[in-house]
Design an enzyme around this catalytic site. Structure first.
Site, mmCIF file in Angstrom:
data_model
loop_
_atom_site.group_PDB
_atom_site.id
_atom_site.type_symbol
_atom_site.label_atom_id
_atom_site.label_comp_id
_atom_site.label_asym_id
_atom_site.label_seq_id
_atom_site.Cartn_x
_atom_site.Cartn_y
_atom_site.Cartn_z
ATOM 1 N N GLU A 388 1.041 -1.161 -0.116
ATOM 2 C CA GLU A 388 0.148 0.330 -0.117
ATOM 3 C C GLU A 388 0.688 1.305 -0.310
ATOM 4 O OE1 GLU A 388 -3.785 0.611 -0.285
ATOM 5 O OE2 GLU A 388 -1.916 2.883 -0.245
ATOM 6 N N GLU A 468 -7.417 0.442 -6.140
ATOM 7 C CA GLU A 468 -6.840 2.448 -6.732
ATOM 8 C C GLU A 468 -6.627 2.383 -8.644
ATOM 9 O OE1 GLU A 468 -6.186 1.700 -3.539
ATOM 10 O OE2 GLU A 468 -8.077 1.272 -2.899
ATOM 11 N N GLU A 492 -15.891 -5.309 -0.481
ATOM 12 C CA GLU A 492 -15.623 -4.015 1.027
ATOM 13 C C GLU A 492 -16.068 -3.070 0.842
ATOM 14 O OE1 GLU A 492 -11.282 -3.434 -0.129
ATOM 15 O OE2 GLU A 492 -12.238 -0.540 -1.177
HETATM 16 C C1 NOJ Z 1 -8.243 -0.404 -0.797
HETATM 17 C C2 NOJ Z 1 -8.126 -1.060 -0.831
HETATM 18 O O1 NOJ Z 1 -8.876 -1.801 -1.727
HETATM 19 C C3 NOJ Z 1 -8.601 -2.735 0.232
HETATM 20 O O2 NOJ Z 1 -8.150 -3.895 -0.102
HETATM 21 C C4 NOJ Z 1 -6.599 -2.450 1.156
HETATM 22 O O3 NOJ Z 1 -7.525 -3.314 1.853
HETATM 23 C C5 NOJ Z 1 -7.069 -1.545 2.251
HETATM 24 N N1 NOJ Z 1 -6.866 0.014 0.945
HETATM 25 C C6 NOJ Z 1 -5.427 -1.091 2.241
HETATM 26 O O4 NOJ Z 1 -4.300 -1.134 1.480
#
Ligand code: NOJ
Length: 686
Positions: A388, A468, A492
């Site tokens: 991330e 993203e 999510e």
């Molecule tokens: C957004 C992502 O879509 C998700 O899958 C991830 O868990 C979170 N960001 C944290 O990186």
């Protein structure tokens, strides 16, 4: 008015190598089956326009083409035709993985070389490929004296639509990137909305004549992404996402734009079956693709989104050595190829949207990376590294190679990258670390970054799943390690927001998914998220969760729920069996936003799988099984909504039955409100 002094017959002349006269003229080119025609006109002022016909009905009315450049005269008038050519192309190529193995690429290509009549004499070529299911056109600028380094301020491509079509759209230039629920309105409504600057592509339209169109782009490699601004009169105008300095594209010749694509279908399912976007991308740059393997995966992920565990370290930390071993064991026992672990690296404790908190290689003290990588390898499972960035693209680019190298060394064969940031929130720094600007997630700066990351990952033998992301434009053909991506509201959202209503997943296949695979993360069995999220829930029945594995194509397909929610549940049998790589795909029935039934044949085997889903309304279908091999008997393992099932009141009941069927069988499929059905058809003989 557009002067048409030459028409038809161009095909034959060009094939004979006869050059057409310079000046105003009109050319047309038809698809191999003759049903789609693309016409180009150059008027007396040397301005370019095109239109598209389907069975002689106008699908796109006369629409202009051209470019505005910085510090240079625009390239939108004063052109004459220097030469034209037509070639026919036909080939079949194989996808290393995908929703079908063999793809037919058959088109007629028209090339119109244009030259300015002024002293500048700048040249550009319009290349159009017309297929039986739509077309793509792009501009190519050859190397030339009066056009070297140049900056595009505006691409004037328009799509003028007759009548007032219905549109399924999400807004561009909004905070949450592509993560919005699709709206369905008339195009006139879009144009009249003062708050809406533009919409993203793929943009799906239903014309007043009942045709289905998808406007998108292919091979977005080094350009700004195209959004569409709706203007009065059913005009959609290309609106390129700018750099922070207001320019759109920084380029130098030789250069070419992405393809502007128009898919045309008489039934919505044909949009899904089309391979037009892939056909307009370059063949694979990875010669040996044997290391690229689709897989089902589980992960320390849903537990984080529902608040059972945390990304940050502490008593609830999810990414501990012990917990990860539990997931690896679960994966190995149940035939999953990978385990995603989020929160394994340092930085999450420090407010991870701050710049530079992640170095992408250092594990937290309670996460024994070396040991876990060894343990996973021993069990025949790969860890999926989570990287991330929090929008710190600059920092990621500096450390990306080290992260990929570490993955390679440890046998971590896939990564999930993430770019959480809001709107124009990608920070750009100079060499001394000073903030220079903030970029949009979808401008050329990020298009370049996303492409670079995939190419560098390939160099280290790493498969990529981007969250993203930039929208998909088919680059998985060129870089098959680019497996899947998010780029829409995934499951999510059900964990922590008002969630995705039942019709979201009956809209996605005809909108976002037309661009390519999506990591939607289906498979939640505890749809009520008890006891962690009493105020949130997944807005489907459990049977619909199963059906999504067939309906939503992704070569990386997650079983999102906690392992304990799968143990002992017979419905898990479907997730354990469902493939992620297919020989063939067909859509049996569909109405955008209402329902869809998809069948896919497994690659390297004879079994077929069916997924059928509905929105909030119950439905019953009679489905002929004529896709099965004639003369063969099959066992259908049916995972249906149980009696009285309803996504709101009774979501968890799944009825599992077996039936003997063959190609003559007409199966009745009943879907509960917010429900679905998943079926596996296995031939009876070995
Ligand atoms: C957004 C992502 O879509 C998700 O899958 C991830 O868990 C979170 N960001 C944290 O990186």
């Amino acid at each position: 008015m557009i002067a048409r002094i030459a028409s038809r017959g161009v095909h034959a002349l060009a094939l004979l190598g006869i050059l057409l006269p310079e000046g105003a003229l009109s050319l047309d080119v038809a698809s191999p089956n003759g049903r789609i025609t693309f016409e180009v006109d150059l008027d007396d002022a040397g301005r370019l326009a095109y239109r598209v016909l389907h069975d002689d009905e106008v699908v796109v009315a006369w629409s202009r083409l051209g470019f505005v450049l910085q510090d240079a005269p625009p390239m939108n008038e004063g052109f004459r035709v220097a030469s034209t050519g037509i070639v026919e192309g036909e080939e079949r190529w194989e996808q290393p993985w995908g929703e079908r193995r063999e793809i037919r690429d058959r088109y007629v290509e028209l090339t119109v070389e244009l030259e300015e009549g002024t002293a500048l004499g700048r040249r550009m070529t319009l290349v159009t490929r017309v297929f039986d299911d739509g077309l793509g056109f792009r501009f190519v600028w050859p190397e030339q004296e009066n056009l070297g380094v140049f900056v595009i301020m505006d691409e004037e491509t328009e799509f003028v639509l007759p009548g007032d079509p219905a549109a399924w759209w999400i807004p561009a230039y909004a905070g949450n990137r592509y993560e919005y629920l699709y709206e369905r309105t008339r195009l006139s409504g879009l144009a009249a909305d003062p708050l809406l600057r533009a919409v993203h592509t793929p943009l799906t339209l239903e014309t007043e004549d009942g045709l289905y169109l998808s406007l998108h782009e292919a091979a977005l490699t080094d350009y700004a992404s195209m959004t569409l601004e709706a203007r009065a009169g059913s005009v959609l105008a290309c609106d390129l996402v700018p750099w922070s300095d207001g320019t759109k594209v920084k380029a130098s010749t030789p250069f070419r734009t992405p393809w502007r694509t128009i898919q045309i279908a008489t039934r919505p399912g044909d949009l899904i079956e089309s391979s037009l976007i892939l056909n307009l991308n370059e063949p694979s740059r990875i010669e040996d693709t044997s290391w690229i393997r689709p897989m089902r995966y589980v992960g320390i992920w849903w537990s984080l989104h529902i608040g059972k565990e945390t990304w940050k370290t502490g008593p609830q930390h999810g990414a501990t050595t012990e917990n990860t071993k539990r997931y690896i064991d679960f994966a190995a026992r149940n035939g999953f190829g990978g385990v995603l672990v989020e929160g394994w690296n340092t930085g999450w404790d420090q407010g991870w949207l701050e710049r530079g908190v992640f170095d992408f290689t250092t594990p937290t003290p309670d996460y024994d990376l070396e040991e876990l990588a060894r343990y996973a390898r021993e069990k025949g499972v790969t860890l999926i590294g989570h990287l991330e960035t929090g929008g710190d693209v600059h920092g990621f680019e500096q450390r990306m190679e080290a992260a990929f190298e570490q993955c390679r060394r440890l046998g971590i064969r896939a990564v999930k990258t993430g770019y959480v940031s809001q709107g124009q929130g990608i920070r750009r720094y100079d060499a001394d670390g000073n903030l220079i600007a903030k970029e949009w997630q979808h401008g050329q700066y990020m298009v370049r970054h996303f492409r670079k990351a995939v190419e560098r990952a390939a160099a280290y033998g790493i498969m990529v799943n981007v969250h993203e992301p930039i929208k998909d434009t088919g680059i998985r053909r060129t870089w098959p390690n680019m497996l899947t991506r998010e780029g829409a509201r995934g499951q999510e959202y059900d964990a922590w927001s008002e969630g995705n209503p039942p019709e979201h997943t009956t809209t996605l296949p005809f909108t976002r998914l037309l661009s390519g695979p999506m990591d939607f993360t289906p498979g939640t069995f505890d749809v009520l998220i008890e006891p962690y999220r009493p105020d949130n829930r997944v807005h489907t029945t459990v049977a619909k969760q199963l059906a999504l594995y067939v309906v939503i194509y992704s070569p990386l397909q997650m079983a999102s729920d906690l392992p304990e929610n799968y143990e002992g549940n017979p419905a898990f049998g479907f997730i354990q069996a469902v493939p992620v790589d297919w020989e063939e795909t067909r859509v049996l029935n569909a109405a955008i936003g209402d329902y869809v039934t998809v069948v896919r044949k497994e690659r390297g085997g004879d079994a077929w799988y069916l997924g059928s889903i509905t929105d909030e309304r119950p439905r019953a279908f009679r489905v002929p099984l004529d896709f099965l091999d004639p003369g063969r008997e099959y066992v259908a393992s049916i995972y249906a909504d149980g009696s009285g099932a309803d996504w709101k009141a009774n979501p968890k009941t799944v009825r599992i039955t077996r039936e003997r069927v063959n190609a003559e069988t007409v199966l009745r499929i009943d879907l509960a409100p917010g429900g679905g059905q998943a079926i596996r058809f296995r031939p009876m003989e070995p």
